[in-house]
Design a protein around this motif. Structure first.
Motif, PDB file in Angstrom:
ATOM      1  N   LEU A 143      21.588  56.260  55.879  1.00 14.84           N
ATOM      2  CA  LEU A 143      21.040  55.737  55.157  1.00 14.84           C
ATOM      3  C   LEU A 143      19.128  56.856  55.192  1.00 14.84           C
ATOM      4  O   LEU A 143      19.266  57.478  56.016  1.00 14.84           O
ATOM      5  CB  LEU A 143      20.216  54.817  55.441  1.00 14.84           C
ATOM      6  CG  LEU A 143      21.493  53.697  55.339  1.00 14.84           C
ATOM      7  CD1 LEU A 143      20.052  51.765  56.046  1.00 14.84           C
ATOM      8  CD2 LEU A 143      21.286  53.031  53.956  1.00 14.84           C
ATOM      9  N   ALA A 144      19.078  57.254  54.191  1.00 15.59           N
ATOM     10  CA  ALA A 144      17.822  58.441  53.671  1.00 15.59           C
ATOM     11  C   ALA A 144      16.111  57.379  54.918  1.00 15.59           C
ATOM     12  O   ALA A 144      16.043  56.044  54.783  1.00 15.59           O
ATOM     13  CB  ALA A 144      17.256  57.687  51.956  1.00 15.59           C
ATOM     14  N   GLN A 145      16.112  58.802  56.122  1.00 16.59           N
ATOM     15  CA  GLN A 145      15.807  57.371  56.664  1.00 16.59           C
ATOM     16  C   GLN A 145      13.765  57.161  55.911  1.00 16.59           C
ATOM     17  O   GLN A 145      13.265  58.146  55.158  1.00 16.59           O
ATOM     18  CB  GLN A 145      15.068  58.590  57.892  1.00 16.59           C
ATOM     19  CG  GLN A 145      13.704  57.682  58.969  1.00 16.59           C
ATOM     20  CD  GLN A 145      14.742  57.038  59.474  1.00 16.59           C
ATOM     21  OE1 GLN A 145      16.017  56.963  59.372  1.00 16.59           O
ATOM     22  NE2 GLN A 145      14.422  56.243  60.801  1.00 16.59           N
ATOM     23  N   GLY A 146      13.581  55.819  56.314  1.00 16.04           N
ATOM     24  CA  GLY A 146      11.936  55.136  55.437  1.00 16.04           C
ATOM     25  C   GLY A 146      12.674  55.184  54.163  1.00 16.04           C
ATOM     26  O   GLY A 146      11.807  53.829  54.202  1.00 16.04           O
ATOM     27  N   GLY A 147      13.250  54.313  53.520  1.00 13.49           N
ATOM     28  CA  GLY A 147      14.107  54.059  51.990  1.00 13.49           C
ATOM     29  C   GLY A 147      14.034  52.393  52.933  1.00 13.49           C
ATOM     30  O   GLY A 147      14.502  51.794  54.019  1.00 13.49           O
ATOM     31  N   ARG A 148      13.966  51.532  51.251  1.00 14.29           N
ATOM     32  CA  ARG A 148      13.946  50.591  51.614  1.00 14.29           C
ATOM     33  C   ARG A 148      15.178  50.201  50.485  1.00 14.29           C
ATOM     34  O   ARG A 148      15.073  48.610  50.910  1.00 14.29           O
ATOM     35  CB  ARG A 148      12.558  48.859  51.059  1.00 14.29           C
ATOM     36  CG  ARG A 148      11.208  49.722  51.800  1.00 14.29           C
ATOM     37  CD  ARG A 148      10.133  49.288  51.359  1.00 14.29           C
ATOM     38  NE  ARG A 148       8.681  49.347  52.831  1.00 14.29           N
ATOM     39  CZ  ARG A 148       9.057  48.592  53.480  1.00 14.29           C
ATOM     40  NH1 ARG A 148      10.072  47.769  53.533  1.00 14.29           N
ATOM     41  NH2 ARG A 148       8.226  48.974  54.662  1.00 14.29           N
TER      42      ARG A 148
END
Length: 227
Positions: A143-148
């Motif tokens: 996952l993209a870090q910090g993504g929601r």
């Protein structure tokens, strides 16, 4: 971007009655009791040499009882009609067709699944874990870090399309090689039915799974064009 409406409770105090009322006895019931007292008094004071015809008593009593029963039936039907057309039924119908976000399995039918995630600020990498209805891991993706938000395209680890069914999602959060946490991820599912059981509202989601309405954290339009 899809806008969602967070909610804190699906059954808020405003949606419940704040007071109850005591039902007064109907005029017909009062008249029926008076009628019985009059019959009793008449029977006690009748002339022993010329007694009244008992069949007339029975006929009058039966007729009055039938009328009272019919009135009570009509009152019950009126109460039922009021319930079905009242605020609670309106509240239920408002759920139908909408999409709700909750930590619950998503029904996959070939359409990519959107997953809501909560970033872990202590982690430097995160992995989405996909499990089938039996709890077996079928895919893992970075996952993209910090993504929601994340999207699962319905493929397993080998790129093979998965069968229609329910799939659950979680996010593993790492700092280096250390696993900090594994958190359940929420998904959106369409509501096909809403039920009342006691004080609870039960939502039946597409695919047949059921959840409590108070577990819902967001609601959005079920119009496919708004997706």
């Amino acid at each position: 971007m899809i806008e969602t409406t967070p909610i804190t409770s699906a059954t808020s105090p405003q949606g419940k009655a704040a007071a109850t009322t005591t039902k007064e006895p109907s005029a017909l019931t009062s008249d029926f009791e008076t009628f019985l007292k009059m019959l009793t008094a008449q029977a006690r004071n009748q002339d022993p040499l010329e007694p009244l015809n008992s069949s007339e008593y029975a006929a009058q009593l039966a007729q009055f009882s039938m009328v009272e029963q019919q009135v009570r039936t009509n009152e019950s039907l009126s109460e039922l009609t009021g319930l079905l057309g009242g605020p609670k039924m309106t509240q239920l119908s408002a759920w139908i067709g909408s999409e709700v976000r909750a930590v619950a399995p998503a029904f996959f039918d070939g359409t990519p699944v959107r997953i809501s995630t909560t970033p872990n600020e202590l982690a430097d990498s995160s992995t989405l874990v996909v499990r089938n209805g039996s709890g077996e891991v079928v895919n893992r993706q970075a996952l993209a870090q910090g993504g929601r938000a994340a999207i699962w395209n319905g493929l397993d680890a080998d790129g093979v399309p998965m069968a229609t069914g329910h799939y659950s999602f979680s996010v593993e959060n790492y700092r280096g090689s250390e696993l900090l946490s594994e958190d359940a991820a929420a998904t959106f599912n369409r509501v096909t039915e809403a039920q009342v059981e006691g004080d609870d509202v039960i939502l039946i989601l597409e695919g047949g799974q059921a959840i409590l309405a108070q577990l819902v954290t967001a609601v959005r339009s079920g119009d496919p064009q708004s997706q």
